[in-house]
Structures are given as structure tokens and as C-alpha cells.
Design a protein around this motif. Structure first.
Motif, PDB file in Angstrom:
ATOM      1  N   ARG A 192      88.320  36.095  64.682  1.00  0.00           N
ATOM      2  CA  ARG A 192      86.953  35.902  64.224  1.00  0.00           C
ATOM      3  C   ARG A 192      86.131  37.175  64.445  1.00  0.00           C
ATOM      4  O   ARG A 192      85.911  37.580  65.587  1.00  0.00           O
ATOM      5  CB  ARG A 192      86.289  34.765  64.983  1.00  0.00           C
ATOM      6  N   PRO A 193      85.663  37.818  63.378  1.00  0.00           N
ATOM      7  CA  PRO A 193      84.792  38.981  63.544  1.00  0.00           C
ATOM      8  C   PRO A 193      83.411  38.551  64.030  1.00  0.00           C
ATOM      9  O   PRO A 193      83.022  37.384  63.878  1.00  0.00           O
ATOM     10  CB  PRO A 193      84.724  39.576  62.135  1.00  0.00           C
ATOM     11  N   ARG A 194      82.688  39.478  64.596  1.00  0.00           N
ATOM     12  CA  ARG A 194      81.330  39.207  65.059  1.00  0.00           C
ATOM     13  C   ARG A 194      80.395  40.299  64.544  1.00  0.00           C
ATOM     14  O   ARG A 194      80.017  41.202  65.290  1.00  0.00           O
ATOM     15  CB  ARG A 194      81.290  39.098  66.583  1.00  0.00           C
ATOM     16  N   PRO A 195      80.034  40.252  63.266  1.00  0.00           N
ATOM     17  CA  PRO A 195      79.165  41.288  62.711  1.00  0.00           C
ATOM     18  C   PRO A 195      77.796  41.275  63.380  1.00  0.00           C
ATOM     19  O   PRO A 195      77.229  40.201  63.633  1.00  0.00           O
ATOM     20  CB  PRO A 195      79.037  40.887  61.229  1.00  0.00           C
ATOM     21  N   PRO A 196      77.248  42.438  63.661  1.00  0.00           N
ATOM     22  CA  PRO A 196      75.876  42.506  64.179  1.00  0.00           C
ATOM     23  C   PRO A 196      74.894  42.407  63.008  1.00  0.00           C
ATOM     24  O   PRO A 196      74.428  43.406  62.466  1.00  0.00           O
ATOM     25  CB  PRO A 196      75.825  43.874  64.858  1.00  0.00           C
ATOM     26  N   TYR A 197      74.574  41.185  62.596  1.00  0.00           N
ATOM     27  CA  TYR A 197      73.835  40.970  61.363  1.00  0.00           C
ATOM     28  C   TYR A 197      72.454  41.633  61.354  1.00  0.00           C
ATOM     29  O   TYR A 197      71.914  41.927  60.292  1.00  0.00           O
ATOM     30  CB  TYR A 197      73.687  39.476  61.092  1.00  0.00           C
ATOM     31  N   ALA A 198      71.896  41.883  62.524  1.00  0.00           N
ATOM     32  CA  ALA A 198      70.586  42.533  62.574  1.00  0.00           C
ATOM     33  C   ALA A 198      70.635  43.980  62.086  1.00  0.00           C
ATOM     34  O   ALA A 198      69.594  44.597  61.836  1.00  0.00           O
ATOM     35  CB  ALA A 198      70.036  42.495  63.997  1.00  0.00           C
ATOM     36  N   ALA A 199      71.847  44.521  61.921  1.00  0.00           N
ATOM     37  CA  ALA A 199      71.997  45.928  61.563  1.00  0.00           C
ATOM     38  C   ALA A 199      71.400  46.262  60.208  1.00  0.00           C
ATOM     39  O   ALA A 199      70.932  47.383  59.988  1.00  0.00           O
ATOM     40  CB  ALA A 199      73.473  46.325  61.591  1.00  0.00           C
ATOM     41  N   GLY A 200      71.418  45.329  59.262  1.00  0.00           N
ATOM     42  CA  GLY A 200      70.893  45.635  57.933  1.00  0.00           C
ATOM     43  C   GLY A 200      69.415  45.937  57.959  1.00  0.00           C
ATOM     44  O   GLY A 200      68.966  46.998  57.493  1.00  0.00           O
ATOM     45  N   ALA A 201      68.630  45.018  58.505  1.00  0.00           N
ATOM     46  CA  ALA A 201      67.187  45.235  58.595  1.00  0.00           C
ATOM     47  C   ALA A 201      66.869  46.421  59.491  1.00  0.00           C
ATOM     48  O   ALA A 201      65.942  47.195  59.216  1.00  0.00           O
ATOM     49  CB  ALA A 201      66.507  43.968  59.123  1.00  0.00           C
ATOM     50  N   GLU A 202      67.653  46.583  60.555  1.00  0.00           N
ATOM     51  CA  GLU A 202      67.421  47.699  61.467  1.00  0.00           C
ATOM     52  C   GLU A 202      67.689  49.031  60.776  1.00  0.00           C
ATOM     53  O   GLU A 202      66.912  49.991  60.924  1.00  0.00           O
ATOM     54  CB  GLU A 202      68.308  47.546  62.693  1.00  0.00           C
ATOM     55  N   ALA A 203      68.782  49.100  60.017  1.00  0.00           N
ATOM     56  CA  ALA A 203      69.110  50.336  59.317  1.00  0.00           C
ATOM     57  C   ALA A 203      68.003  50.712  58.326  1.00  0.00           C
ATOM     58  O   ALA A 203      67.629  51.887  58.193  1.00  0.00           O
ATOM     59  CB  ALA A 203      70.446  50.203  58.595  1.00  0.00           C
ATOM     60  N   ARG A 204      67.492  49.723  57.625  1.00  0.00           N
ATOM     61  CA  ARG A 204      66.403  49.999  56.687  1.00  0.00           C
ATOM     62  C   ARG A 204      65.192  50.559  57.420  1.00  0.00           C
ATOM     63  O   ARG A 204      64.582  51.547  56.989  1.00  0.00           O
ATOM     64  CB  ARG A 204      66.020  48.733  55.934  1.00  0.00           C
ATOM     65  N   ALA A 205      64.821  49.941  58.542  1.00  0.00           N
ATOM     66  CA  ALA A 205      63.665  50.386  59.301  1.00  0.00           C
ATOM     67  C   ALA A 205      63.847  51.798  59.849  1.00  0.00           C
ATOM     68  O   ALA A 205      62.869  52.540  60.031  1.00  0.00           O
ATOM     69  CB  ALA A 205      63.385  49.413  60.443  1.00  0.00           C
ATOM     70  N   GLY A 262      81.670  45.615  61.364  1.00  0.00           N
ATOM     71  CA  GLY A 262      80.482  46.317  61.812  1.00  0.00           C
ATOM     72  C   GLY A 262      79.881  47.035  60.614  1.00  0.00           C
ATOM     73  O   GLY A 262      80.282  46.812  59.461  1.00  0.00           O
ATOM     74  N   PHE A 263      78.946  47.926  60.875  1.00  0.00           N
ATOM     75  CA  PHE A 263      78.252  48.604  59.778  1.00  0.00           C
ATOM     76  C   PHE A 263      78.214  50.103  60.031  1.00  0.00           C
ATOM     77  O   PHE A 263      77.991  50.547  61.162  1.00  0.00           O
ATOM     78  CB  PHE A 263      76.821  48.072  59.638  1.00  0.00           C
ATOM     79  N   ALA A 264      78.464  50.886  58.977  1.00  0.00           N
ATOM     80  CA  ALA A 264      78.358  52.335  59.042  1.00  0.00           C
ATOM     81  C   ALA A 264      77.298  52.774  58.049  1.00  0.00           C
ATOM     82  O   ALA A 264      77.234  52.255  56.923  1.00  0.00           O
ATOM     83  CB  ALA A 264      79.694  53.001  58.721  1.00  0.00           C
ATOM     84  N   GLY A 265      76.485  53.717  58.458  1.00  0.00           N
ATOM     85  CA  GLY A 265      75.427  54.193  57.578  1.00  0.00           C
ATOM     86  C   GLY A 265      75.133  55.652  57.800  1.00  0.00           C
ATOM     87  O   GLY A 265      75.541  56.247  58.807  1.00  0.00           O
ATOM     88  N   THR A 266      74.444  56.227  56.850  1.00  0.00           N
ATOM     89  CA  THR A 266      73.967  57.601  56.990  1.00  0.00           C
ATOM     90  C   THR A 266      72.456  57.570  57.157  1.00  0.00           C
ATOM     91  O   THR A 266      71.760  56.752  56.547  1.00  0.00           O
ATOM     92  CB  THR A 266      74.362  58.465  55.783  1.00  0.00           C
ATOM     93  N   PHE A 267      71.961  58.478  57.982  1.00  0.00           N
ATOM     94  CA  PHE A 267      70.557  58.502  58.350  1.00  0.00           C
ATOM     95  C   PHE A 267      70.046  59.946  58.367  1.00  0.00           C
ATOM     96  O   PHE A 267      70.819  60.872  58.640  1.00  0.00           O
ATOM     97  CB  PHE A 267      70.359  57.911  59.755  1.00  0.00           C
ATOM     98  N   PRO A 268      68.763  60.147  58.117  1.00  0.00           N
ATOM     99  CA  PRO A 268      68.206  61.499  58.269  1.00  0.00           C
ATOM    100  C   PRO A 268      68.461  62.015  59.684  1.00  0.00           C
ATOM    101  O   PRO A 268      68.507  61.226  60.641  1.00  0.00           O
ATOM    102  CB  PRO A 268      66.706  61.286  58.006  1.00  0.00           C
ATOM    103  N   PRO A 269      68.626  63.328  59.835  1.00  0.00           N
ATOM    104  CA  PRO A 269      68.995  63.868  61.153  1.00  0.00           C
ATOM    105  C   PRO A 269      67.962  63.592  62.238  1.00  0.00           C
ATOM    106  O   PRO A 269      68.299  63.592  63.423  1.00  0.00           O
ATOM    107  CB  PRO A 269      69.149  65.368  60.893  1.00  0.00           C
TER     108      PRO A 269
END
Length: 311
Positions: A192-205, A262-269
Motif C-alpha cells: 500500500r503506497p502512502r502518497p503525501p496528498y498535501a504535496a500538490g497544493a503545497e507545490a503550487r504555493a 511520492g511527488f517530484a517537481g521543479t521549483f525556482p532556485p
């Protein structure tokens, strides 16, 4: 033990529908020709996945509850990766007629409980007879007026960061194949995976320029961002944490293991990333035409991660 063949198709559907809690966005759930799901934004994020017995799960390794949670999680994570809020699942289920009713009920308990992690609900679906268990799950989500987070926005100078676990499911799969009975943490991670679902809204912010669900391994999925954005992603393994529980092949599991979601993203430096996000690389101009499209410690990475048609 009551079998589903004794209940019949509609008896089973009625029994399963009665177990499903209400969800805010599901205006009309199971029982009619189609469900009604609210879409306040006017756009719907939609994704679908298939899980086939023997390919994506084994019933001698995983119980029905965990299979249900896994089926829901991998779809909900895709919606979250788009920066959307999951609203509903539609579930197509194929079952051998001899399957016990209690087994199917626990499967749906798992689906419902995973949905509850995000505020979504099971809005409907279909049940048919088949020689093996197969789930076809469609997840829907609402963007809330925001633009989607896609794979194509990474820019040179960005950093690559991830949130969640990497390599745990892969290490657990190796243990199952070897007939090992632990560590339990890894076996459970594969079930059973356990995705950190809060990551989407957090990444946007945090100003994410690209985001995806790590379902096929960090190298392969980072390569998807690189290809969609027309850039090169450079990973520094010295910055990649490798938990000791993953064993001597820990780095391989972290870089190429899938299904942790999990989630991988790119962000400004200059993005103020909190400790829950781990920076493991950078985005550079130019592309890598071989392997995954990713550079690891200065060398192009070969094929890595999960490919449904590779074996």
C-alpha cells in the motif's frame, strides 16, 4: 462464506454501494445510469489506471483492503500531481464468480478509506465476471480556478525536489520475490503506497514550475519532465537520501523504484522549500538524447524505472 455468484450482479452492486460514504463533490452516486459529480471550476482533471492480478498485485501477498487502497492511491496521486483536488473515483471491477463477498467488501473499504484521505468518494462503476481480478479506476479532480501543474514548465536554473518516499515499494517487491518476511515496513510499502496528498497544493504555493507523481521511478519520471520541458535534469546522488532500511541496493531502489507515489517537481532556485521537500538536482538548458533524458553525477542515465511492456 457467501460468494458473489449467490448475490448476482445487482445484489453485489447494492451491497457495495451501501458501504460507500458520501463525498462533498458526488451529487448523485451509485444507483442510476450515471453519477453526477460537481465541477465548480468548469474543467475536470481526469486520469485512469488498470490493475491486473498477477501484474500489479498478488492476492497471496496483499489482502483486499490494501489492494483497494493501492488502486485508489495511484489514481488520486495523479490528480494531485496536476494541482487539482480529487473529487471522485469511478471503479470498473472484474472478478472470478467464486470470489467471496467479504473479500470484495474489504476491497471497497480500502477504496473508500483512501478516498477519504483526499475528501473524494467512489461515485460509481461497473462489476463483471472474469477469470482474474482486474480494477479499472478513473479519478476526477477540480482545479479550483488555478492553472494545472504540468510536466512542461521546468526552466533552466530550477531545482528538482521530491516529497514522499522513494524506493520503499521496490525494495518490498524484492523481498516478496525472495520469500523474505521483513522488514515489515518495506513489505507494507509495496502492499500500500502512502502518497503525501498535501504535496500538490503545497507545490503550487511554493511556485512549482512542473510536478508529477513518481510512479515509475525517479529517473524515468524526471525524464518525463525533461522531455516535456525541453531541458536537461541533473541529479546529484550525494544529495539523495538513502534510508538504511532499503539495504545494500538502496540507491538503485531510490533512483529506479516505482509505486511509492511520492511527488517530484521543479521549483525556482529561490523557492522557500520546507524540509518536507528534498532537493536532489537542478534543471539545465539543453537535452539528453539517450537513456532517460537525465544526467546522474555528470553521466547520462540509462533506462531506469518501471516499463509496463518491458517484461
Amino acid at each position: 462464506m457467501t460468494g458473489i455468484s449467490e448475490l448476482g450482479e445487482f445484489g453485489l452492486i447494492g451491497r457495495l454501494a451501501a458501504r460507500l460514504p458520501a463525498a462533498p463533490a458526488v451529487l448523485l452516486g451509485p444507483g442510476d445510469d450515471a453519477a453526477l459529480v460537481a465541477a465548480p471550476d468548469g474543467r475536470v482533471a481526469a486520469t485512469t489506471d488498470l490493475l491486473v492480478e498477477g501484474r500489479h498485485f498478488r492476492r497471496d501477498w496483499s489482502g483486499p483492503y490494501d489492494i483497494g487502497r493501492k488502486a485508489a492511491a495511484q489514481n488520486l496521486a495523479d490528480v494531485v500531481a496536476m494541482g487539482a483536488r480529487p473529487t471522485a473515483l469511478l471503479v470498473g471491477l472484474a472478478l472470478p464468480p467464486a470470489t467471496g463477498t467479504a473479500w470484495v467488501e474489504r476491497l471497497y473499504d480500502g477504496l473508500a478509506d483512501e478516498c477519504a484521505e483526499t475528501g473524494a468518494g467512489v461515485a460509481g462503476g461497473d462489476v463483471v465476471a472474469a477469470s482474474e481480478v482486474t480494477l479499472a479506476v478513473t479519478a476526477l479532480g477540480d482545479l479550483g480556478g488555478a492553472q494545472p501543474l504540468t510536466r512542461s514548465g521546468a526552466r533552466p536554473g530550477d531545482v528538482l525536489a521530491y516529497r514522499g518516499r522513494l524506493g520503499f515499494s521496490s525494495a518490498g517487491l524484492d523481498l516478496f520475490r525472495a520469500g523474505a518476511d521483513g522488514p515489515a515496513e518495506l513489505l507494507d510499502a509495496h502492499r500500500r503506497p502512502r502518497p503525501p496528498y498535501a504535496a500538490g497544493a503545497e507545490a503550487r504555493a511554493l511556485g512549482a514550475t512542473a510536478l508529477l507523481d513518481v510512479s515509475d521511478g525517479l529517473l524515468q519520471d524526471a525524464g518525463h519532465i525533461a522531455a516535456a520541458s525541453g531541458v536537461r535534469i541533473e541529479i546529484d546522488t550525494a544529495r539523495v537520501p538513502v534510508p538504511a532500511v532499503l539495504g545494500p541496493d538502496g540507491l538503485r531502489h531510490v533512483l529506479t523504484g516505482g509505486e511509492d507515489h511520492g511527488f517530484a517537481g521543479t521549483f525556482p532556485p529561490d523557492a522557500p522549500l520546507p524540509p518536507s521537500w528534498t532537493v536532489v538536482g537542478t534543471v539545465a538548458a539543453g537535452t539528453v538524447t539517450q537513456g532517460t533524458g537525465v544526467v546522474v553525477d555528470g553521466r547520462p542515465a540509462g533506462p531506469g524505472g518501471w516499463d509496463h511492456f518491458s517484461s
